[in-house]
Design an enzyme around this catalytic site. Structure first.
Site, PDB file in Angstrom:
ATOM      1  N   THR A 238       0.824  -1.209   0.000  1.00  0.00           N
ATOM      2  CA  THR A 238       0.000   0.000   0.000  1.00  0.00           C
ATOM      3  C   THR A 238       0.860   1.262   0.000  1.00  0.00           C
ATOM      4  OG1 THR A 238      -1.527   1.254   1.395  1.00  0.00           O
ATOM      5  CG2 THR A 238      -0.096  -0.267   2.533  1.00  0.00           C
ATOM      6  N   ASP A 239       0.270   2.358  -0.459  1.00  0.00           N
ATOM      7  CA  ASP A 239       0.977   3.650  -0.395  1.00  0.00           C
ATOM      8  C   ASP A 239       1.092   4.149   1.053  1.00  0.00           C
ATOM      9  OD1 ASP A 239      -1.688   4.359   0.034  1.00  0.00           O
ATOM     10  OD2 ASP A 239      -1.793   5.807  -1.609  1.00  0.00           O
ATOM     11  N   GLU A 240       0.306   3.564   1.964  1.00  0.00           N
ATOM     12  CA  GLU A 240       0.309   4.074   3.347  1.00  0.00           C
ATOM     13  C   GLU A 240       1.648   3.875   4.044  1.00  0.00           C
ATOM     14  OE1 GLU A 240      -3.103   3.392   5.749  1.00  0.00           O
ATOM     15  OE2 GLU A 240      -4.468   3.455   4.064  1.00  0.00           O
TER      16      GLU A 240
ATOM     17  N   TYR B  86      -1.744  -0.556  11.008  1.00  0.00           N
ATOM     18  CA  TYR B  86      -1.903  -1.228   9.702  1.00  0.00           C
ATOM     19  C   TYR B  86      -0.698  -0.934   8.805  1.00  0.00           C
ATOM     20  CZ  TYR B  86      -3.287  -1.607   4.785  1.00  0.00           C
ATOM     21  OH  TYR B  86      -3.302  -1.870   3.424  1.00  0.00           O
TER      22      TYR B  86
ATOM     23  N   LYS C 100       2.249  -3.420   7.290  1.00  0.00           N
ATOM     24  CA  LYS C 100       2.508  -3.594   5.853  1.00  0.00           C
ATOM     25  C   LYS C 100       3.966  -3.222   5.533  1.00  0.00           C
ATOM     26  CE  LYS C 100       0.030  -4.584   2.911  1.00  0.00           C
ATOM     27  NZ  LYS C 100      -0.376  -5.898   2.347  1.00  0.00           N
TER      28      LYS C 100
HETATM   29  P1  NAD Z   1      -9.718  -7.232   2.142  1.00  0.00           P
HETATM   30  O1  NAD Z   1      -9.713  -6.963   3.608  1.00  0.00           O
HETATM   31  O2  NAD Z   1     -10.947  -6.939   1.341  1.00  0.00           O
HETATM   32  O3  NAD Z   1      -9.371  -8.779   1.896  1.00  0.00           O
HETATM   33  C1  NAD Z   1      -8.364  -9.439   2.594  1.00  0.00           C
HETATM   34  C2  NAD Z   1      -8.519 -10.927   2.333  1.00  0.00           C
HETATM   35  O4  NAD Z   1      -7.458 -11.605   3.034  1.00  0.00           O
HETATM   36  C3  NAD Z   1      -9.823 -11.521   2.855  1.00  0.00           C
HETATM   37  O5  NAD Z   1     -10.390 -12.377   1.890  1.00  0.00           O
HETATM   38  C4  NAD Z   1      -9.416 -12.298   4.101  1.00  0.00           C
HETATM   39  O6  NAD Z   1     -10.241 -13.419   4.375  1.00  0.00           O
HETATM   40  C5  NAD Z   1      -8.003 -12.714   3.728  1.00  0.00           C
HETATM   41  N1  NAD Z   1      -7.176 -12.982   4.914  1.00  0.00           N
HETATM   42  C6  NAD Z   1      -7.009 -12.175   5.999  1.00  0.00           C
HETATM   43  N2  NAD Z   1      -6.189 -12.764   6.892  1.00  0.00           N
HETATM   44  C7  NAD Z   1      -5.811 -13.949   6.347  1.00  0.00           C
HETATM   45  C8  NAD Z   1      -4.957 -15.000   6.779  1.00  0.00           C
HETATM   46  N3  NAD Z   1      -4.342 -14.956   7.970  1.00  0.00           N
HETATM   47  N4  NAD Z   1      -4.772 -16.061   5.971  1.00  0.00           N
HETATM   48  C9  NAD Z   1      -5.402 -16.129   4.758  1.00  0.00           C
HETATM   49  N5  NAD Z   1      -6.235 -15.167   4.320  1.00  0.00           N
HETATM   50  C10 NAD Z   1      -6.430 -14.092   5.090  1.00  0.00           C
HETATM   51  O7  NAD Z   1      -8.449  -6.480   1.566  1.00  0.00           O
HETATM   52  P2  NAD Z   1      -8.257  -5.677   0.194  1.00  0.00           P
HETATM   53  O8  NAD Z   1      -8.754  -4.299   0.384  1.00  0.00           O
HETATM   54  O9  NAD Z   1      -8.738  -6.505  -0.919  1.00  0.00           O
HETATM   55  O10 NAD Z   1      -6.656  -5.600   0.158  1.00  0.00           O
HETATM   56  C11 NAD Z   1      -5.907  -6.668  -0.394  1.00  0.00           C
HETATM   57  C12 NAD Z   1      -4.431  -6.336  -0.289  1.00  0.00           C
HETATM   58  O11 NAD Z   1      -4.160  -5.139  -1.000  1.00  0.00           O
HETATM   59  C13 NAD Z   1      -3.945  -6.090   1.134  1.00  0.00           C
HETATM   60  O12 NAD Z   1      -2.667  -6.642   1.264  1.00  0.00           O
HETATM   61  C14 NAD Z   1      -3.911  -4.584   1.266  1.00  0.00           C
HETATM   62  O13 NAD Z   1      -2.928  -4.194   2.190  1.00  0.00           O
HETATM   63  C15 NAD Z   1      -3.540  -4.186  -0.136  1.00  0.00           C
HETATM   64  N6  NAD Z   1      -4.015  -2.864  -0.580  1.00  0.00           N
HETATM   65  C16 NAD Z   1      -5.331  -2.521  -0.459  1.00  0.00           C
HETATM   66  C17 NAD Z   1      -5.768  -1.286  -0.951  1.00  0.00           C
HETATM   67  C18 NAD Z   1      -7.215  -0.876  -0.869  1.00  0.00           C
HETATM   68  O14 NAD Z   1      -7.544   0.257  -1.197  1.00  0.00           O
HETATM   69  N7  NAD Z   1      -8.130  -1.732  -0.479  1.00  0.00           N
HETATM   70  C19 NAD Z   1      -4.859  -0.416  -1.546  1.00  0.00           C
HETATM   71  C20 NAD Z   1      -3.515  -0.804  -1.631  1.00  0.00           C
HETATM   72  C21 NAD Z   1      -3.114  -2.031  -1.161  1.00  0.00           C
HETATM   73  O1  DAU Z   2      -4.173   3.964   0.495  1.00  0.00           O
HETATM   74  C1  DAU Z   2      -4.387   2.597   0.414  1.00  0.00           C
HETATM   75  C2  DAU Z   2      -5.229   2.142   1.582  1.00  0.00           C
HETATM   76  O2  DAU Z   2      -6.550   2.613   1.349  1.00  0.00           O
HETATM   77  C3  DAU Z   2      -5.231   0.633   1.763  1.00  0.00           C
HETATM   78  O3  DAU Z   2      -3.921   0.207   2.069  1.00  0.00           O
HETATM   79  C4  DAU Z   2      -6.192   0.225   2.879  1.00  0.00           C
HETATM   80  O4  DAU Z   2      -6.243  -1.181   2.968  1.00  0.00           O
HETATM   81  C5  DAU Z   2      -7.560   0.769   2.555  1.00  0.00           C
HETATM   82  O5  DAU Z   2      -8.450   0.465   3.607  1.00  0.00           O
HETATM   83  C6  DAU Z   2      -7.504   2.282   2.327  1.00  0.00           C
HETATM   84  O6  DAU Z   2      -7.196   2.972   3.559  1.00  0.00           O
HETATM   85  P1  DAU Z   2      -7.970   4.307   4.012  1.00  0.00           P
HETATM   86  O7  DAU Z   2      -7.882   4.426   5.457  1.00  0.00           O
HETATM   87  O8  DAU Z   2      -7.543   5.454   3.160  1.00  0.00           O
HETATM   88  O9  DAU Z   2      -9.475   3.905   3.542  1.00  0.00           O
HETATM   89  P2  DAU Z   2     -10.907   4.108   4.253  1.00  0.00           P
HETATM   90  O10 DAU Z   2     -11.933   3.720   3.246  1.00  0.00           O
HETATM   91  O11 DAU Z   2     -10.960   3.488   5.591  1.00  0.00           O
HETATM   92  O12 DAU Z   2     -10.967   5.691   4.459  1.00  0.00           O
HETATM   93  C7  DAU Z   2     -10.839   6.595   3.351  1.00  0.00           C
HETATM   94  C8  DAU Z   2     -10.841   7.992   3.935  1.00  0.00           C
HETATM   95  O13 DAU Z   2     -12.158   8.281   4.455  1.00  0.00           O
HETATM   96  C9  DAU Z   2      -9.888   8.186   5.091  1.00  0.00           C
HETATM   97  O14 DAU Z   2      -9.343   9.501   5.035  1.00  0.00           O
HETATM   98  C10 DAU Z   2     -10.765   8.049   6.337  1.00  0.00           C
HETATM   99  C11 DAU Z   2     -12.106   8.576   5.854  1.00  0.00           C
HETATM  100  N1  DAU Z   2     -13.294   7.931   6.474  1.00  0.00           N
HETATM  101  C12 DAU Z   2     -13.376   6.578   6.440  1.00  0.00           C
HETATM  102  C13 DAU Z   2     -14.456   5.929   6.995  1.00  0.00           C
HETATM  103  C14 DAU Z   2     -14.563   4.425   6.983  1.00  0.00           C
HETATM  104  C15 DAU Z   2     -14.310   8.708   7.009  1.00  0.00           C
HETATM  105  O15 DAU Z   2     -14.239   9.940   7.001  1.00  0.00           O
HETATM  106  N2  DAU Z   2     -15.393   8.065   7.555  1.00  0.00           N
HETATM  107  C16 DAU Z   2     -15.507   6.704   7.583  1.00  0.00           C
HETATM  108  O16 DAU Z   2     -16.519   6.178   8.112  1.00  0.00           O
END
Ligand code: NAD
Ligand code: DAU
Length: 378
Positions: free
Chosen positions: A136-138, A184, A188
């Site tokens: 992730t970019d985080e 988180y 990562k």
């Molecule tokens: P998500 O939470 O929707 O899905 C995570 C999946 O991993 C689930 O299916 C869960 O059952 C599985 N999982 C969790 N713990 C596990 C374990 N111990 N063993 C096996 N499976 C397990 O996540 P996502 O949003 O699809 O993110 C996927 C990946 O991409 C993550 O590594 C996250 O850090 C990264 N990522 C997410 C975003 C985003 O915006 N969602 C952006 C950048 C990177």
């Molecule tokens: O940048 C990549 C990341 O993006 C991934 O690595 C993470 O897995 C993914 O969850 C996401 O993280 P964020 O924290 O940016 O996403 P989230 O949807 O939780 O929140 C987006 C923005 O909105 C953040 O600034 C927090 C704000 N927010 C979020 C929620 C859930 C609110 O204001 N209210 C809310 O209820």
């Protein structure tokens, strides 16, 4: 490169399900093994359309379970791993950091070690193998709001070079120093370091990518966009953290999956690639777009649900701004986002409204029990 037997971890989650679908459909000659523990975020309903395909197998397993993963690698002669399984929600990590360290750090290490032992025992060793870690970019921390005067988000998706000329140079690049703030992102970051260490120490062919915020179908409704779509539909309050001025760079999930496919096959070993949408939005602006879109698609007057916006206490350690510079990926592999944000958000809102059963299943609390029963004894 022989890439015929690939483990995709976290394939029942949001991004993972799009990656599994893409690979299963695009590469019928590959064997795609989805390894997922099915935590609250894993949902096999995300993969209904591919579950009967002959090149697809689902294995319910925890990535921390070294023995199971190692045995699976032997059984399936695994040549590639695309690792997405993780605990992914920042708010949960603030409440329960241990679970994040366990899955994201120890789980990644366990996968790396299983791959190392299995691949090093093969006559060809690491040749034709790949361990691709999705991050992730985080991990880079937070950017300030340093756009040139008079220029403020939202910026819509456009050619990256134009974006940078217009909006300055304060972006995350591949060499930006790691500076994670939440449990988180700390977990990562740690997993990224382990992956790179396995390349530098043992010569494992690894790749790491760091992506910005994804949006699209099948995202668990604890994340901003699906949570708010569902709340607007049911006219529940929309909890906006702080002043709603934090900025995120949004990428349509299928564009991320396309990038993963490209990088898995053509990326250079030991490299890092940043993936982003060149699409920065302040939360409050994106929330207004979502409200207008939901209202319009439900036949309500556009904007009539603006009164649901409720400012609440800010997230602890809330990162101000994320913005990815993905020019390296564009220059080296020719990838860029395909969807304009306006088009992507319309598609996304429409999908959630048309798939209310999917949403109700998750939010009703029935679904965890359903899958628990379904996989009892496996
Ligand atoms: P998500 O939470 O929707 O899905 C995570 C999946 O991993 C689930 O299916 C869960 O059952 C599985 N999982 C969790 N713990 C596990 C374990 N111990 N063993 C096996 N499976 C397990 O996540 P996502 O949003 O699809 O993110 C996927 C990946 O991409 C993550 O590594 C996250 O850090 C990264 N990522 C997410 C975003 C985003 O915006 N969602 C952006 C950048 C990177
Ligand atoms: O940048 C990549 C990341 O993006 C991934 O690595 C993470 O897995 C993914 O969850 C996401 O993280 P964020 O924290 O940016 O996403 P989230 O949807 O939780 O929140 C987006 C923005 O909105 C953040 O600034 C927090 C704000 N927010 C979020 C929620 C859930 C609110 O204001 N209210 C809310 O209820």
């Amino acid at each position: 490169m022989d890439m015929k037997s690939i483990i995709i971890t976290g394939g029942a989650g949001f991004i993972g399900s799009h990656v599994v679908r893409l690979f299963v459909n695009k590469y019928p000659e590959y064997r795609i093994i989805n390894v997922d523990k099915l935590t609250y975020a894993g949902n096999l309903a995300n993969l209904k359309d591919v579950e009967e395909k002959p090149n697809y197998r689902f294995v319910k397993a925890d990535i921390c379970d070294f023995d199971t993963i190692y045995a699976l690698m032997q059984e399936e002669h695994v040549t590639g791993i695309i690792h997405l399984a993780a605990e992914s929600h920042v708010d949960r990590s603030i409440k329960d950091p241990f679970t994040f360290a366990r899955t994201n750090v120890m789980g990644t290490l366990s996968l790396l070690q299983a791959a190392k032992l299995y691949w090093e025992a093969q006559p060809e060793k690491y040749e034709g193998k790949r361990f691709y870690h999705i991050s992730t970019d985080e991990v880079y921390g937070a950017l300030e709001m340093t756009h040139p005067e008079g220029i403020e988000p939202p910026f819509s998706t456009q050619a990256s070079s134009e974006h940078h000329e217009a909006y300055g140079e304060d972006f995350f690049v591949e060499t930006t120093k790691y500076n994670p703030h939440s449990p988180y992102s700390a977990s990562k970051a740690s997993s990224d370091h382990f992956v790179r260490a396995f390349h530098d120490t043992y010569g494992m062919p690894t790749i790491v990518t760091n992506c910005s915020n994804n949006y699209g179908p099948y995202q668990f409704p604890e994340k901003l966009i699906p949570l708010f779509i569902n709340n607007i539909r049911h006219r529940k309050p929309l909890p906006v953290y702080g002043k709603g001025e934090n900025v995120r760079d949004w990428l349509y999930v299928e564009d991320h999956a396309r990038a993963i496919d490209l990088i898995f096959h053509q990326g250079t070993v030991a490299e890092t690639y940043n993936i982003g949408g060149f699409n920065e939005w302040k939360n409050i602006d994106i929330i207004r777009v979502v409200i207008n879109t939901v209202d319009r698609l439900l036949g309500r007057e556009e904007g009539e649900d603006m009164n649901l916006i409720t400012y609440v206490t800010d997230r602890a350690g809330h990162d101000m701004r994320y913005a990815i510079d993905s020019r390296k990926l564009q220059a080296e592999l020719g990838w860029e986002p395909s969807l304009q944000f306006e088009e992507g958000i319309e598609k996304t809102v429409r999908w959630y409204l048309e798939n209310q059963d999917w949403m109700d299943n998750i939010t009703s609390g029935e679904y965890e029990k359903y899958y628990e029963d379904m996989y009892k004894g496996r």
